[in-house]
Design a protein around this motif. Structure first.
Motif, PDB file in Angstrom:
ATOM      1  N   LEU A  23       0.869  -1.172   0.000  1.00 56.68           N
ATOM      2  CA  LEU A  23       0.000   0.000   0.000  1.00 56.68           C
ATOM      3  C   LEU A  23       0.905   1.221   0.000  1.00 56.68           C
ATOM      4  CD1 LEU A  23      -2.576  -1.058   2.762  1.00 56.68           C
ATOM      5  CD2 LEU A  23      -2.645  -1.543   0.317  1.00 56.68           C
ATOM      6  N   ALA A  24       0.830   2.036  -1.046  1.00 53.63           N
ATOM      7  CA  ALA A  24       1.752   3.160  -1.192  1.00 53.63           C
ATOM      8  C   ALA A  24       0.978   4.452  -1.407  1.00 53.63           C
ATOM      9  CB  ALA A  24       2.710   2.910  -2.362  1.00 53.63           C
ATOM     10  N   GLU A  25       1.505   5.507  -0.800  1.00 52.42           N
ATOM     11  CA  GLU A  25       0.931   6.829  -0.967  1.00 52.42           C
ATOM     12  C   GLU A  25       1.311   7.376  -2.333  1.00 52.42           C
ATOM     13  OE1 GLU A  25       0.612  10.904   1.716  1.00 52.42           O
ATOM     14  OE2 GLU A  25       2.184   9.426   2.094  1.00 52.42           O
ATOM     15  N   ASN A  26       0.371   8.038  -2.958  1.00 55.30           N
ATOM     16  CA  ASN A  26       0.641   8.628  -4.264  1.00 55.30           C
ATOM     17  C   ASN A  26       1.631   9.780  -4.095  1.00 55.30           C
ATOM     18  OD1 ASN A  26       0.458   9.873  -6.849  1.00 55.30           O
ATOM     19  ND2 ASN A  26      -1.544   8.935  -7.124  1.00 55.30           N
ATOM     20  N   GLY A  27       2.807   9.657  -4.730  1.00 55.97           N
ATOM     21  CA  GLY A  27       3.879  10.613  -4.526  1.00 55.97           C
ATOM     22  C   GLY A  27       3.761  11.887  -5.316  1.00 55.97           C
ATOM     23  N   ARG A  28       2.714  12.045  -6.132  1.00 59.03           N
ATOM     24  CA  ARG A  28       2.600  13.266  -6.924  1.00 59.03           C
ATOM     25  C   ARG A  28       2.124  14.456  -6.089  1.00 59.03           C
ATOM     26  NH1 ARG A  28       0.291   9.444 -10.378  1.00 59.03           N
ATOM     27  NH2 ARG A  28      -1.801  10.095  -9.741  1.00 59.03           N
ATOM     28  N   ARG A  29       1.616  14.191  -4.913  1.00 59.29           N
ATOM     29  CA  ARG A  29       1.103  15.264  -4.065  1.00 59.29           C
ATOM     30  C   ARG A  29       2.192  15.697  -3.086  1.00 59.29           C
ATOM     31  NH1 ARG A  29      -3.787  14.642   0.301  1.00 59.29           N
ATOM     32  NH2 ARG A  29      -3.901  16.836   0.955  1.00 59.29           N
ATOM     33  N   LEU A  30       2.595  16.967  -3.163  1.00 60.48           N
ATOM     34  CA  LEU A  30       3.649  17.505  -2.292  1.00 60.48           C
ATOM     35  C   LEU A  30       2.997  18.088  -1.047  1.00 60.48           C
ATOM     36  CD1 LEU A  30       6.743  17.821  -2.546  1.00 60.48           C
ATOM     37  CD2 LEU A  30       6.325  20.196  -3.199  1.00 60.48           C
ATOM     38  N   ARG A  31       3.465  17.628   0.126  1.00 60.37           N
ATOM     39  CA  ARG A  31       2.878  18.083   1.379  1.00 60.37           C
ATOM     40  C   ARG A  31       3.963  18.293   2.429  1.00 60.37           C
ATOM     41  NH1 ARG A  31      -0.868  13.131   2.007  1.00 60.37           N
ATOM     42  NH2 ARG A  31       1.134  12.307   1.314  1.00 60.37           N
ATOM     43  N   PHE A  32       3.662  19.223   3.333  1.00 62.49           N
ATOM     44  CA  PHE A  32       4.543  19.537   4.450  1.00 62.49           C
ATOM     45  C   PHE A  32       3.738  19.390   5.739  1.00 62.49           C
ATOM     46  CE2 PHE A  32       6.175  21.672   0.771  1.00 62.49           C
ATOM     47  CZ  PHE A  32       7.562  21.584   0.881  1.00 62.49           C
ATOM     48  N   GLY A  33       4.389  18.872   6.777  1.00 63.29           N
ATOM     49  CA  GLY A  33       3.697  18.701   8.041  1.00 63.29           C
ATOM     50  C   GLY A  33       4.448  17.742   8.950  1.00 63.29           C
ATOM     51  N   TYR A  34       3.751  17.274  10.002  1.00 64.08           N
ATOM     52  CA  TYR A  34       4.381  16.419  11.005  1.00 64.08           C
ATOM     53  C   TYR A  34       3.393  15.314  11.397  1.00 64.08           C
ATOM     54  CZ  TYR A  34       6.993  20.753  11.173  1.00 64.08           C
ATOM     55  OH  TYR A  34       7.687  21.878  10.805  1.00 64.08           O
ATOM     56  N   ASP A  35       3.963  14.231  11.873  1.00 64.18           N
ATOM     57  CA  ASP A  35       3.142  13.109  12.304  1.00 64.18           C
ATOM     58  C   ASP A  35       2.363  13.492  13.563  1.00 64.18           C
ATOM     59  OD1 ASP A  35       4.194  11.715  10.226  1.00 64.18           O
ATOM     60  OD2 ASP A  35       5.614  10.552  11.439  1.00 64.18           O
ATOM     61  N   THR A  36       1.237  12.792  13.744  1.00 64.32           N
ATOM     62  CA  THR A  36       0.432  13.019  14.947  1.00 64.32           C
ATOM     63  C   THR A  36       0.708  11.996  16.024  1.00 64.32           C
ATOM     64  OG1 THR A  36      -1.349  11.713  13.963  1.00 64.32           O
ATOM     65  CG2 THR A  36      -1.418  14.101  13.650  1.00 64.32           C
ATOM     66  N   ALA A  37       1.358  10.870  15.651  1.00 62.77           N
ATOM     67  CA  ALA A  37       1.660   9.848  16.662  1.00 62.77           C
ATOM     68  C   ALA A  37       2.651  10.405  17.666  1.00 62.77           C
ATOM     69  CB  ALA A  37       2.233   8.605  15.980  1.00 62.77           C
ATOM     70  N   PRO A  38       2.488  10.087  18.935  1.00 60.97           N
ATOM     71  CA  PRO A  38       3.438  10.597  19.944  1.00 60.97           C
ATOM     72  C   PRO A  38       4.808   9.981  19.752  1.00 60.97           C
ATOM     73  CG  PRO A  38       1.944   8.992  20.906  1.00 60.97           C
ATOM     74  CD  PRO A  38       1.436   9.260  19.525  1.00 60.97           C
ATOM     75  N   GLY A  39       5.832  10.694  20.213  1.00 65.81           N
ATOM     76  CA  GLY A  39       7.199  10.209  20.091  1.00 65.81           C
ATOM     77  C   GLY A  39       7.442   8.975  20.950  1.00 65.81           C
ATOM     78  N   THR A  40       8.336   8.152  20.490  1.00 70.50           N
ATOM     79  CA  THR A  40       8.650   6.921  21.224  1.00 70.50           C
ATOM     80  C   THR A  40       9.814   7.102  22.187  1.00 70.50           C
ATOM     81  OG1 THR A  40      10.092   6.238  19.419  1.00 70.50           O
ATOM     82  CG2 THR A  40       7.798   5.507  19.332  1.00 70.50           C
ATOM     83  N   GLY A  41      10.388   8.287  22.246  1.00 67.06           N
ATOM     84  CA  GLY A  41      11.526   8.516  23.128  1.00 67.06           C
ATOM     85  C   GLY A  41      12.191   9.826  22.799  1.00 67.06           C
ATOM     86  N   PRO A  42      13.264  10.132  23.485  1.00 68.74           N
ATOM     87  CA  PRO A  42      13.928  11.423  23.240  1.00 68.74           C
ATOM     88  C   PRO A  42      14.629  11.487  21.890  1.00 68.74           C
ATOM     89  CG  PRO A  42      15.160  10.108  24.820  1.00 68.74           C
ATOM     90  CD  PRO A  42      13.876   9.384  24.587  1.00 68.74           C
ATOM     91  N   GLY A  43      15.049  10.378  21.344  1.00 65.13           N
ATOM     92  CA  GLY A  43      15.799  10.399  20.099  1.00 65.13           C
ATOM     93  C   GLY A  43      14.951  10.034  18.900  1.00 65.13           C
ATOM     94  N   MET A  44      15.457  10.369  17.690  1.00 64.48           N
ATOM     95  CA  MET A  44      14.801  10.025  16.432  1.00 64.48           C
ATOM     96  C   MET A  44      15.791   9.290  15.546  1.00 64.48           C
ATOM     97  SD  MET A  44      12.678  13.491  15.410  1.00 64.48           S
ATOM     98  CE  MET A  44      14.182  14.500  15.411  1.00 64.48           C
ATOM     99  N   LYS A  45      15.306   8.308  14.795  1.00 66.06           N
ATOM    100  CA  LYS A  45      16.161   7.626  13.816  1.00 66.06           C
ATOM    101  C   LYS A  45      16.230   8.413  12.519  1.00 66.06           C
ATOM    102  CE  LYS A  45      15.259   2.985  15.607  1.00 66.06           C
ATOM    103  NZ  LYS A  45      14.740   1.627  15.283  1.00 66.06           N
ATOM    104  N   THR A  46      15.103   8.941  12.073  1.00 66.03           N
ATOM    105  CA  THR A  46      15.047   9.741  10.845  1.00 66.03           C
ATOM    106  C   THR A  46      14.151  10.933  11.095  1.00 66.03           C
ATOM    107  OG1 THR A  46      13.117   8.617   9.921  1.00 66.03           O
ATOM    108  CG2 THR A  46      15.269   7.635   9.449  1.00 66.03           C
TER     109      THR A  46
END
Length: 954
Positions: A864-887
């Motif tokens: 299941l893949a998101e259509n990449g032709r739509r350009l969007r900016f924003g942030y996830d709504t899921a809460p962070g899993t810890g102080p660090g980020m992988k990406t």
């Protein structure tokens, strides 16, 4: 489009703007130009100009909206993801900083425009002069000290252009709200110019907000649009929320249970074979079914009893007694079915599950019969007129045949010739000769083929009464040669060459005489050829085959030379009929070179010629008949005609039936595109079948959704399940629909023979190909469903239900082979796209796949893949899993939100652990290009095993 395909820049300012001496935005923009004067002896004199006032936001009273390339979300959009940032794009890359009254500092430059988003409730764009305006509370306006973060330039990676500029709004949107997006000035000078007019003196240059003591600000609006947010959840969140059906939920799709204990209301129950057996039930599957559907409780003995009973009921059906229909019987010309029979016809009519599917197709046709018949009549086109002409021809043929039998077949040869005389040039018997020509080469006078002759000698006419003349006897005697009219010269004489005319050179008179003699010889030879070419087929038709062959052999070499090798005129294979066709070759140009050869050939006749060929200018002696030896005198007096045989030939030539059929064939052309079978006789009515290429899967989905997939309404949201197409159900439904429409067309006198297949399309295939061949062509021993074209029975269907389909109906769904999953990049060129996408309702969609031959869907993966032709900016709504980020993809609103707005004025304290993900900030400050890069939402895709979607262990 991914971030790797794009490059971002923090700003673009013209050289004039970059020449502003200060970086503070609350000062007036001045420009002090300097230049150098060069004089004699290369003397240089620097000159410092006075400060010039530059045009700033206070000079802008409007913005041409043609510079707006696009806005996101689109105007009027609904169900917008609330975690994304609205933005506006401009075609001029320097537009957001064009009137900024300062130059950049540390790679940061604040735009003179700001995109704000406020609730539509309580905020409206009101008319004003020169610009409309909106009143906004201070708490809904983004901090202007962070405005530099939300303006940037974009271009394709590694290319110089095209470039666009973009403004983002950093506000965190709420779910299920109506919003108003407005493009407003971010400096006080722009506010004053938009509300009162341009070039206004500003008492306090600087920001448009905030001001001490003010909570509501009136801002001019350059451009605005509205949209509505939906529930929380972007593609990543909704795709990961989709799970396979649980075992207890899968039972909802197990089919519809039908009680067949007593199929007929007043009949006996089915014999189950087990006294202790309870209710007899079958589980009827729909168009789509599970890979392992649950069975029913019916016993084999009950099914055998049902087969026997329904076969007996069908067998008792007559025109006066109602009986269960024999679905598919008319196309294969069958009226009954044996209980022990095999093949698709028996499966369809003797199995209760398949009869239910066929009845569904028939019911759909009955519900839509008025619409279908209207479209069927529209397709009939010229067939109505053709059948009307056919009926006219049948009627005319019957009338003409009656007149022909009563009035023509009873006539004597003489009377029949009198009737045919007016059309003597057009009537041809089986000899191939016109009536007039056949009489002309016979002993009878040529006038016998004229109407005036028969009018003069008509029965009971003045001449016949005075001379006591029997016209029929006269005709018979003259046709057979028993009575010869006085002839001065033979009918055919040998050709002769003109003698050489002795004269002196240059004698014009001698040349004219010599030319005339040659022309006379050519004309005589041409006439001889034409006459003998008619005598040969006449002799063959009247029993003189040897003479016809002799004439053909005599003329064949010369005619072959005239033809010059044309097909059909070879000298060694020429026939008497070919001589008749060769008449078109006889003209002076082709005959003149052969006069000498023909003269020699006819002067020394071959052995066995058997006929007298008189010399030119021969005078016939008086002779009363040619009955002694008619064969030897054919070329002198003509070919004797047998009156009775000639009468039969002429009667056949005057038969109106083939003439009317030929005229009908010339007026009507029957093509086979919509025919089940061409008419056996030319006068048979044209039977056609309309064509309805609409997909019947859509029909059953709209009218009977529970039969498309039984239990689909009870499937919970955010579920996915892998199904297969039910080939026997599809085939039975199509046969039932075709059978019922054929019956309806026959009832309404539509020209059909009940064998056609109006419906051949079931699935809405993009290629438009049919799913079944015409039913009348199905192999009788094939199983039900085996005749579906293009493996329509082997479709693997992924059904997804929930918010993901509702919000992202255009998402990419594909099947991935096991080998391709080993590639970390999961190259899309290895994916197998669905052959069709079938929306079931607003929250449910079916994706049908046809895997390569020999492949099992159990071993494949689903992406299941998101259509990449739509350009969007924003942030996830899921809460962070810890102080660090992988990406940076893990950057969420929890990490960036400050007082309802996103703020990324510096790199976060807990950047991604991978250094490869960090912006290259060595030696420079964090800028809006860095913000754009980490805020850009890259397309998301999810990979699952097909087994997990079937409820099996991966």
């Amino acid at each position: 489009m991914s971030g790797d395909d794009l490059e971002f820049a923090p700003y673009l300012q013209s050289p004039v703007g970059a020449a502003i001496p200060h970086t503070a935005t609350n000062l007036e923009p001045d420009l002090a130009p300097t230049f150098t004067l060069t004089g004699p002896r290369n003397r240089r004199l620097p000159v410092q100009g006075h400060g010039l006032r530059m045009l700033g936001p206070e000079g802008v009273v409007g913005l041409d909206t043609r510079h707006v390339l696009r806005v996101e979300p689109a105007p009027g959009s609904t169900d917008v993801e609330p975690n994304y940032l609205p933005f506006v794009e401009f075609d001029l890359p320097e537009l957001p900083w064009l009137f900024t009254p300062a130059r950049a500092a540390d790679g940061r430059l604040r735009p003179w425009l700001q995109l704000i988003v406020v609730e539509a409730a309580g905020h409206t764009v009101q008319p004003g002069s020169p610009l409309p305006f909106v009143d906004v509370e201070l708490g809904l306006l983004p901090p202007l000290e962070d405005a530099w973060q939300w303006a940037h330039i974009q271009r394709p990676a590694g290319q110089s252009g095209p470039m666009v500029s973009r403004l983002l709004c950093p506000r965190r949107l709420d779910a299920d709200h109506d919003y108003l997006a407005c493009l407003v000035p971010s400096f006080q000078g722009g506010v004053s110019a938009g509300l009162t007019g341009g070039f206004t003196e500003i008492d306090q240059p600087g920001d448009a907000w905030p001001f001490p003591g003010r909570d509501v600000f009136r801002l001019p609006v350059y451009h605005s649009w509205g949209f509505r947010t939906g529930a929380e959840g972007d593609f990543e969140q909704l795709a990961t929320a989709v799970v396979p059906l649980r075992p207890e939920e899968a039972g909802l799709l197990g089919g519809r249970t039908v009680d067949v204990t007593r199929p007929w209301p007043h009949g006996d129950p089915l014999a189950s074979g087990d006294p202790a057996a309870g209710r007899q039930t079958i589980t009827v599957q729909g168009v789509l079914t599970l890979f392992d559907p649950p069975p029913g409780t019916v016993t084999q003995a009950a099914l055998d009893d049902f087969r026997s009973r329904v076969a007996a009921h069908i067998d008792r059906g007559t025109e006066t007694e109602l009986a269960p229909p024999l679905y598919g019987g008319h196309p294969v010309v069958a009226r009954t079915v044996d209980p022990g029979a095999t093949g698709w016809l028996a499966e369809l009519n003797l199995d209760p599950e398949h009869r239910i599917a066929a009845a569904l197709g028939a019911d759909w046709v009955r519900e839509n019969q008025e619409f279908l018949m209207a479209r069927a009549w529209d397709q009939l086109g010229a067939v109505r007129e053709a059948n009307r002409k056919l009926q006219e021809t049948v009627f005319c043929t019957a009338v003409c045949d009656s007149l022909y039998r009563r009035h023509l077949q009873t006539l004597s040869p003489g009377e029949l010739m009198a009737v045919a005389a007016p059309v003597g040039e057009r009537v041809r018997t089986d000899s191939g000769l016109p009536l007039r020509t056949e009489v002309a080469v016979s002993p009878a006078p040529t006038a016998m083929a004229d109407a005036a002759y028969h009018r003069l000698l008509r029965r009971r006419g003045p001449l016949a009464r005075r001379a006591s003349l029997d016209g029929d006897s006269l005709a018979r005697r003259t046709m057979t040669g028993a009575l010869l009219p006085p002839l001065p010269v033979p009918m055919v004489t040998r050709p002769g060459t003109s003698p050489a005319f002795a004269a002196e050179a240059g004698d014009a008179f001698a040349e004219r005489v010599d030319g005339a003699l040659h022309s006379a010889a050519t004309r005589h030879t041409t006439g001889m050829l034409r006459t003998m070419a008619a005598v040969a087929p006449a002799a063959l038709a009247n029993g003189f085959a040897d003479q016809a062959g002799a004439i053909t052999s005599l003329l064949a070499p010369s005619i072959g030379r005239m033809a010059g090798g044309q097909e059909g005129f070879a000298a060694d294979s020429m026939t008497a009929d070919d001589l008749l066709l060769s008449e078109q070759l006889f003209d002076s140009g082709t005959v003149e070179p052969l006069v000498g050869d023909l003269a020699g050939a006819t002067e020394a006749l071959p052995d066995g010629f058997g006929m007298t060929l008189s010399a030119p200018f021969t005078v016939l002696t008086g002779q009363e008949s040619m009955t002694d030896d008619p064969g030897s005198q054919l070329l002198q007096f003509g070919v004797p005609i047998d009156p009775d045989a000639y009468r039969q030939r002429l009667v056949g030539a005057l038969d109106p039936t083939p003439l009317l059929a030929a005229r009908l064939e010339d007026r009507i052309t029957v093509t086979g595109e919509s025919l089940v079978a061409p008419p056996e006789q030319p006068t048979d009515p044209v039977m056609v079948c309309p064509d309805f290429p609409a997909a019947m899967a859509l029909a059953i989905k709209e009218s009977e959704p529970d039969w498309f997939l039984p239990g689909i309404a009870a499937v919970p949201d955010d579920r996915a399940v892998l199904l297969k197409a039910n080939g026997p159900f599809i085939a039975a439904f199509m046969v039932g629909a075709n059978d019922e429409l054929n019956r309806e067309m026959r009832w309404r006198e539509y020209p059909t023979d009940l064998r056609g297949s109006p419906f051949t399309h079931f699935w809405p295939r993009p290629d438009g190909l049919a799913d079944i061949p015409p039913v009348h062509g199905w192999a009788p021993d094939g199983a039900l469903g085996s005749h579906l074209a293009l493996d329509a029975n082997d479709l693997d269907v992924l059904l997804i239900r929930g918010r993901l389909v509702h919000r992202y109906p255009g998402m990419i769904v594909a099947a991935v082979p096991p080998a391709a999953v080993q590639d970390p990049l999961l190259a899309p060129d290895t994916w197998v796209a669905p052959v069709m996408v079938l929306p079931v309702d607003g929250r449910t969609c079916a994706y049908a796949f046809q895997l390569p031959p020999g492949q099992d869907i159990h071993n494949w993966w689903i992406v299941l893949a998101e259509n990449g032709r739509r350009l969007r900016f924003g942030y996830d709504t899921a809460p962070g899993t810890g102080p660090g980020m992988k990406t940076w993809d893990e950057l969420n609103w929890e990490r960036v939100q400050v007082d309802g707005f996103a703020s990324l004025g510096r790199m976060p304290d807990n950047p991604p652990t991978s250094e490869l993900e960090h912006p290259l900030t060595t030696g420079r400050s964090w800028n809006s290009a860095d913000v754009a890069r980490v805020t850009l939402q890259r397309p998301f895709r999810l990979l699952r095993t097909a087994r997990s979607l079937m409820g099996e262990a991966p």
